[in-house]
Write a protein that holds these residues in place. Structure first.
Motif, PDB file in Angstrom:
ATOM      1  N   LEU A   1      24.071 -24.930  -6.430  1.00  0.00           N
ATOM      2  CA  LEU A   1      23.256 -25.468  -5.076  1.00  0.00           C
ATOM      3  C   LEU A   1      24.030 -26.573  -4.587  1.00  0.00           C
TER       4      LEU A   1
ATOM      5  N   ARG B   1      24.981 -27.255  -0.722  1.00  0.00           N
ATOM      6  CA  ARG B   1      24.327 -28.256   0.121  1.00  0.00           C
ATOM      7  C   ARG B   1      25.586 -29.117   0.798  1.00  0.00           C
TER       8      ARG B   1
ATOM      9  N   GLN C   1      22.353 -25.090 -10.889  1.00  0.00           N
ATOM     10  CA  GLN C   1      22.054 -26.535 -10.098  1.00  0.00           C
ATOM     11  C   GLN C   1      23.473 -27.009  -9.455  1.00  0.00           C
TER      12      GLN C   1
ATOM     13  N   GLU D   1      14.431 -23.164  -3.546  1.00  0.00           N
ATOM     14  CA  GLU D   1      15.327 -24.162  -3.076  1.00  0.00           C
ATOM     15  C   GLU D   1      16.295 -23.587  -2.027  1.00  0.00           C
TER      16      GLU D   1
END
Length: 368
Positions: A172, A176, A169, A203
């Motif tokens: 990620l 982003r 996470q 994702e």
């Protein structure tokens, strides 16, 4: 005896490094404390190094006079040799996989006073040791944009290599972030691919459309999707191929990912896209290569028609000609032979056609 030779400043540094490597390759854990000793620097040495750097800014005659009095240049030269040995010592500690070295390696990695080229070697050593408890500390440094970019790149790859899925996470979030360094994002995407967690693929797909993400990052994300092997995303990927708002180079990587996923059930849809001349020629070339990867035989005639299309980069057309072997059928001999005789065809493409004919067409290809 060998350890004493490594520590001898009178020996050639290349020989000292070679001897240190030879010791590490013995795999003896007993040398771990000795190797760690190379990595423990006194504050006095750091102070001398900083003083010498300041002295070097003085006029040459004054610098030489101070050096004759203090011998600081000799100290600086030995510091350079010592840094070469320290580089090898870090690699050797990884090779030995001795967990006793972990606390020292982490301290070196976190210490901004240590040369970046040394700190950048630490993540690889921790990876070789197989340590996962340091993941939170690695993530802290990776998130810190003040950390040298070379170190951040190595940390990202280390997280992927040790399959630190607990960091997914956080990785990620970096992907982003439109303000993040695109080269760091590319390494982060590669790290996610190395983790081999197919559930992450869902994702990643939306990020390919994110226009404020650099092309470098989006291409790396597409590559990661191919590595993750989650065929559930293949249909979502094929829908992106005709989207003109997505840069052509990104769509080329998306086509490659579909091939890596082995989504042969999409062959007819890919062939339909290949025939669509509104799509960027380079994207069509990538789609054609994907069709050969998937061994979709009905695409052969369409691919042959692309071999003389000057809008497509010759290197892509050369690859297409070479990959036609995976779709081989004797009916391809005649059209390929005609193409090989076209005077306007680039030599590299022609040679690729001739090689394919020679490898798959047999004597019939050269009597046609």
């Amino acid at each position: 005896m060998v350890q004493a030779l490594v520590e001898d400043p009178g020996l050639d540094i290349g020989l000292r490094v070679a001897l240190l490597n030879a010791l590490a390759e013995t795999g003896l854990p007993s040398i771990t404390p000795w190797l760690m000793g190379f990595l423990r620097e006194s504050r006095w040495r750091h102070l001398l190094a900083r003083v010498w750097e300041q002295i070097r800014t003085l006029p040459p005659f004054l610098m030489q006079w101070i050096d004759r009095l203090t011998g600081l240049s000799t100290v600086a030269q030995e510091d350079f040799s010592r840094m070469l040995l320290q580089r090898q010592a870090i690699a050797a500690l990884g090779l030995l996989r001795d967990r006793r070295a972990i606390p020292l390696l982490v301290r070196i990695l976190k210490n901004p006073q240590v040369h970046p080229s040394l700190r950048a070697l630490v993540p690889d050593a921790l990876t070789a040791i197989g340590e996962t408890k340091v993941v939170p500390e690695l993530l802290t440094l990776l998130r810190d944009r003040g950390t040298d970019s070379m170190i951040r790149e190595r940390i990202a790859l280390a997280l992927g290599t040790i399959k630190a899925t607990s960091a997914t996470q956080a990785l990620l979030e970096l992907l982003r972030d439109p303000m993040e360094d695109p080269f760091i994002q590319a390494r982060v995407a590669l790290a996610i691919g190395l983790m081999r967690d197919p559930s992450v693929a869902l994702e990643l797909v939306p990020l390919l459309r994110q226009e404020n993400l650099p092309v470098t990052a989006r291409r790396a994300i597409a590559d990661a999707l191919g590595t993750l092997r989650n065929r559930e995303v293949a249909r979502s990927l094929i829908q992106l191929l005709p989207e003109e708002r997505i840069p052509a180079s990104v769509r080329q990587s998306i086509a490659d990912a579909i091939g890596a996923l082995g989504a042969s059930e999409l062959g007819d849809e890919l062939l339909w896209l290949l025939r669509d001349e509104r799509i960027d020629p380079h994207v069509r070339g990538a789609i054609a290569l994907t069709l050969t990867t998937l061994r979709h035989r009905p695409a052969a005639s369409e691919i042959i028609s692309l071999l003389s299309d000057i809008r497509i980069d010759p290197s892509i057309r050369q690859s297409l000609a070479e990959s036609l072997g995976s779709l081989w059928d004797p009916s391809l001999i005649a059209p390929l032979t005609r193409l090989a005789h076209e005077v306007t065809l680039e030599p590299a493409v022609r040679q690729a056609i001739v090689r394919t004919l020679g490898e798959h067409g047999g004597p019939e290809a050269f009597s046609a």
